[in-house]
Design a protein around this motif. Structure first.
Motif, PDB file in Angstrom:
ATOM      1  N   LYS A  40     -17.170  -8.435   1.237  1.00 48.67           N
ATOM      2  CA  LYS A  40     -16.679  -8.163  -0.175  1.00 48.67           C
ATOM      3  C   LYS A  40     -15.181  -8.562  -0.388  1.00 48.67           C
ATOM      4  O   LYS A  40     -14.285  -8.367   0.370  1.00 48.67           O
ATOM      5  N   ASP A  41     -15.249  -8.959  -1.656  1.00 49.12           N
ATOM      6  CA  ASP A  41     -13.702  -9.321  -2.173  1.00 49.12           C
ATOM      7  C   ASP A  41     -13.104  -8.113  -1.951  1.00 49.12           C
ATOM      8  O   ASP A  41     -13.593  -6.998  -2.300  1.00 49.12           O
ATOM      9  N   PRO A  42     -11.627  -7.953  -1.779  1.00 50.16           N
ATOM     10  CA  PRO A  42     -10.812  -6.783  -1.849  1.00 50.16           C
ATOM     11  C   PRO A  42     -11.013  -6.024  -3.078  1.00 50.16           C
ATOM     12  O   PRO A  42     -10.985  -4.680  -2.821  1.00 50.16           O
ATOM     13  N   TRP A  43     -11.067  -6.537  -3.954  1.00 50.14           N
ATOM     14  CA  TRP A  43     -11.326  -5.516  -5.432  1.00 50.14           C
ATOM     15  C   TRP A  43     -12.477  -4.972  -5.113  1.00 50.14           C
ATOM     16  O   TRP A  43     -12.573  -3.757  -5.634  1.00 50.14           O
ATOM     17  N   LEU A  68      -6.141   7.842 -12.116  1.00 51.36           N
ATOM     18  CA  LEU A  68      -6.838   6.961 -11.315  1.00 51.36           C
ATOM     19  C   LEU A  68      -6.824   5.694 -12.327  1.00 51.36           C
ATOM     20  O   LEU A  68      -6.638   4.582 -11.655  1.00 51.36           O
ATOM     21  N   ARG A  69      -6.835   5.631 -13.591  1.00 47.29           N
ATOM     22  CA  ARG A  69      -6.653   4.593 -14.466  1.00 47.29           C
ATOM     23  C   ARG A  69      -5.390   4.030 -14.411  1.00 47.29           C
ATOM     24  O   ARG A  69      -5.254   2.749 -14.176  1.00 47.29           O
ATOM     25  N   LYS A  70      -4.242   4.665 -14.259  1.00 46.08           N
ATOM     26  CA  LYS A  70      -3.020   4.047 -14.217  1.00 46.08           C
ATOM     27  C   LYS A  70      -2.942   3.623 -12.650  1.00 46.08           C
ATOM     28  O   LYS A  70      -2.146   2.422 -12.574  1.00 46.08           O
ATOM     29  N   PHE A  71      -3.246   4.268 -11.638  1.00 49.56           N
ATOM     30  CA  PHE A  71      -3.383   3.678 -10.158  1.00 49.56           C
ATOM     31  C   PHE A  71      -3.944   2.245 -10.211  1.00 49.56           C
ATOM     32  O   PHE A  71      -3.505   1.285  -9.572  1.00 49.56           O
ATOM     33  N   ILE A  72      -5.178   2.428 -10.783  1.00 48.09           N
ATOM     34  CA  ILE A  72      -6.044   0.987 -11.051  1.00 48.09           C
ATOM     35  C   ILE A  72      -5.316  -0.006 -11.607  1.00 48.09           C
ATOM     36  O   ILE A  72      -5.312  -1.113 -11.195  1.00 48.09           O
ATOM     37  N   GLY A  73      -4.813   0.193 -12.918  1.00 51.87           N
ATOM     38  CA  GLY A  73      -3.862  -0.471 -13.764  1.00 51.87           C
ATOM     39  C   GLY A  73      -2.772  -1.373 -12.778  1.00 51.87           C
ATOM     40  O   GLY A  73      -2.388  -2.475 -12.788  1.00 51.87           O
ATOM     41  N   SER A  74      -1.943  -0.452 -11.986  1.00 54.34           N
ATOM     42  CA  SER A  74      -0.929  -0.734 -11.257  1.00 54.34           C
ATOM     43  C   SER A  74      -1.483  -1.677 -10.064  1.00 54.34           C
ATOM     44  O   SER A  74      -0.746  -2.741  -9.862  1.00 54.34           O
ATOM     45  N   HIS A  75      -2.486  -1.264  -9.422  1.00 56.81           N
ATOM     46  CA  HIS A  75      -3.143  -2.129  -8.575  1.00 56.81           C
ATOM     47  C   HIS A  75      -3.317  -3.608  -9.132  1.00 56.81           C
ATOM     48  O   HIS A  75      -3.145  -4.538  -8.325  1.00 56.81           O
ATOM     49  N   GLU A  94       4.551  -1.059  -6.283  1.00 56.14           N
ATOM     50  CA  GLU A  94       3.347  -1.100  -5.045  1.00 56.14           C
ATOM     51  C   GLU A  94       2.771   0.067  -5.209  1.00 56.14           C
ATOM     52  O   GLU A  94       1.434  -0.139  -5.295  1.00 56.14           O
ATOM     53  N   HIS A  95       3.143   1.201  -5.040  1.00 56.57           N
ATOM     54  CA  HIS A  95       2.261   2.353  -4.756  1.00 56.57           C
ATOM     55  C   HIS A  95       2.657   3.099  -6.194  1.00 56.57           C
ATOM     56  O   HIS A  95       1.596   4.149  -6.362  1.00 56.57           O
ATOM     57  N   GLY A  96       3.486   2.965  -6.923  1.00 56.28           N
ATOM     58  CA  GLY A  96       3.650   3.578  -8.109  1.00 56.28           C
ATOM     59  C   GLY A  96       3.964   5.043  -7.883  1.00 56.28           C
ATOM     60  O   GLY A  96       4.345   5.686  -6.789  1.00 56.28           O
ATOM     61  N   PRO A  97       3.929   6.219  -8.858  1.00 57.03           N
ATOM     62  CA  PRO A  97       3.941   7.609  -8.544  1.00 57.03           C
ATOM     63  C   PRO A  97       2.469   8.201  -8.112  1.00 57.03           C
ATOM     64  O   PRO A  97       2.226   9.246  -8.403  1.00 57.03           O
ATOM     65  N   PHE A  98       1.831   7.512  -7.538  1.00 56.75           N
ATOM     66  CA  PHE A  98       0.493   7.853  -6.965  1.00 56.75           C
ATOM     67  C   PHE A  98       0.425   7.833  -5.550  1.00 56.75           C
ATOM     68  O   PHE A  98      -0.465   7.102  -4.897  1.00 56.75           O
ATOM     69  N   GLU A 123      -3.029   6.630  -0.651  1.00 58.12           N
ATOM     70  CA  GLU A 123      -3.654   7.417   0.734  1.00 58.12           C
ATOM     71  C   GLU A 123      -4.792   7.470   0.795  1.00 58.12           C
ATOM     72  O   GLU A 123      -5.493   7.179   1.886  1.00 58.12           O
ATOM     73  N   LYS A 124      -5.508   7.813  -0.085  1.00 57.28           N
ATOM     74  CA  LYS A 124      -7.126   8.008  -0.158  1.00 57.28           C
ATOM     75  C   LYS A 124      -7.701   6.676  -0.175  1.00 57.28           C
ATOM     76  O   LYS A 124      -8.575   6.535   0.385  1.00 57.28           O
ATOM     77  N   PHE A 125      -7.409   5.815  -1.372  1.00 59.10           N
ATOM     78  CA  PHE A 125      -8.160   4.564  -1.617  1.00 59.10           C
ATOM     79  C   PHE A 125      -7.794   3.434  -0.684  1.00 59.10           C
ATOM     80  O   PHE A 125      -8.424   2.415  -0.598  1.00 59.10           O
ATOM     81  N   TYR A 126      -6.575   3.151  -0.181  1.00 55.98           N
ATOM     82  CA  TYR A 126      -6.213   2.441   0.466  1.00 55.98           C
ATOM     83  C   TYR A 126      -6.444   2.360   2.078  1.00 55.98           C
ATOM     84  O   TYR A 126      -6.218   3.366   2.685  1.00 55.98           O
ATOM     85  N   LYS A 127      -6.922   1.438   2.709  1.00 57.49           N
ATOM     86  CA  LYS A 127      -7.176   1.486   4.263  1.00 57.49           C
ATOM     87  C   LYS A 127      -6.169   0.512   4.921  1.00 57.49           C
ATOM     88  O   LYS A 127      -5.732  -0.382   4.383  1.00 57.49           O
TER      89      LYS A 127
END
Length: 404
Positions: free
Chosen positions: A123-126, A369-376, A384-388, A393-397
């Protein structure tokens, strides 16, 4: 001339929901080719008149004979045509056997989404991140935005569909969706239609559905007063794709469960009044764009998995029995417990749903989560990580940071 191929082999609604990706590619200067199931070719030509359409037999429904002697020659010719086109980018949106076979025809470096690399499905990383985000379905992003984000420079969400507005032709009612648990029985649906008709002072009602819903249409009509039944037209099973587009265009409102016709209405700028229950959740698959309203069943078990049986006696259905008064008045105090009302709009990421009545227990989490995804995705400048840090930690591996 730059060419891009979009492989979308699923159903009606998914084809419509590919629109932001298609428009993005066109704005980037690509001639867009769409490979899809043969049953949707006429609809695709209506939705995407400037695209090249390549219909193959992915599901074999409606094909005379349906044997290999029918399927193989058709599909071989489509594979041959595609192999002779120099595509700069290939977007493989699904992960069926046919999708993987098609994507394997092209250099894996050109393929975005699902692909095979050295024979291994990847799968694509996204998409990898998207599968992890799907663990929080109440806070998930719209499928339109999920697919569109495979491409850089997504067009603004507000540029995808017209702002929904009443067209003056009456109310459309979709009788049922593909999943029966997502649909309202006719005896529950009838009073809701009557309330909407009264509140909007509409005269004409159009019943929409497949041949399988003709009987449901007759049963729904039997619940209407005679004067209303006389101004109701049962179009179930009577429209081809062109006829369905004509029937939906210009309506004041489309009342519907989560269906392909709902997405068609959003595409046409027709206001949707959607009924979401069981496995349907509006933030994932709600109508795209501004001006739509969703009645979302909100129980402790929703959204469920449609592949699993319901052990709760469909308790998410019960609140819809008492929703007529709210539809007529739109007063929060008239909304029954177990339903939340959301209205659609557009933000930096895509289509979002804002609470208008009821409860939204995860609303704050969804915004983060929307802001986290928007930052990503580079849509917000938060770093890079923003204020999240907890979301990162939960969604990046670890493998996300491994480079060749």
């Amino acid at each position: 001339m730059k060419r891009a191929l979009v492989i979308q082999l699923t159903r009606f609604g998914d084809l419509v929901q590919t629109k932001r990706l298609v428009l993005t590619l066109q704005r980037r200067g690509f001639t867009v080719h769409i490979c899809l199931d043969h049953s949707l070719k006429e609809l695709a030509r209506i939705l995407y008149p400037t695209c090249e359409i390549h219909p193959l037999i992915a599901h074999r429904s409606g094909i005379e004979g349906q044997g290999l002697d029918t399927v193989l020659p058709v599909n071989y010719e489509i594979f041959r045509q595609l192999s002779e086109i120099d595509f700069e980018e290939v977007y493989n949106l699904n992960f069926s056997t046919m999708n993987y076979a098609l994507s394997s025809m092209f250099d894996s470096e050109k393929v975005k989404g699902h692909k095979r690399v050295n024979g291994q499905p990847m799968k694509d990383p996204w998409f990898e991140l998207g599968f992890r985000l799907a663990a929080e379905r109440r806070n998930n992003i719209n499928l339109v935005d999920y697919w569109a984000a495979l491409s850089p420079d997504m067009i603004p969400a507000a540029d995808v569909n017209p702002v929904a507005s009443s067209g003056g032709r009456g109310i459309g009612v979709v009788l049922a969706g593909r999943e029966s648990r997502r649909s309202l029985p006719y005896d529950i649906l009838a009073p809701l239609v009557m309330s909407a008709r009264s509140a909007n002072m509409n005269k004409d009602i159009f019943l929409l559905g497949s041949k399988a819903e003709r009987g449901a249409g007759r049963k729904l009509l039997s619940k209407f007063p005679a004067s209303v039944a006389e101004s109701t037209i049962n179009l179930a099973g009577k429209t081809n794709w062109e006829g369905l587009v004509e029937a939906v265009s210009g309506l004041d409102m489309l009342m519907t469960p989560d269906t392909g016709t709902m997405h068609l209405a959003a595409h046409l700028g027709v206001p949707v009044l959607g009924f979401f229950l069981s496995s349907a959740w509006c933030t994932e698959t709600g109508p795209y764009g501004e001006g739509h309203t969703i009645f979302q069943a909100d129980t402790d078990c929703s959204p469920c998995m449609e592949a699993r049986p319901c052990y709760s006696d469909m308790k998410c259905l019960a609140p819809f029995k008492n929703s007529s008064r709210y539809i007529a008045t739109r007063k929060p105090e008239h909304l029954p417990e177990g339903i939340s009302v959301f209205e659609s709009g557009c933000d930096f990421l895509g289509t979002q749903f804002t609470l208008k009545a009821g409860n939204d227990a995860t609303g704050e989490r969804r915004l983060r989560l929307r802001k986290f995804i928007g930052s990503h995705l580079g849509l917000l400048d938060i770093g890079e990580h923003g204020p999240f840090p907890e979301l990162a930690e939960k969604f990046y591996k670890d493998k996300d940071w491994i480079t060749a």
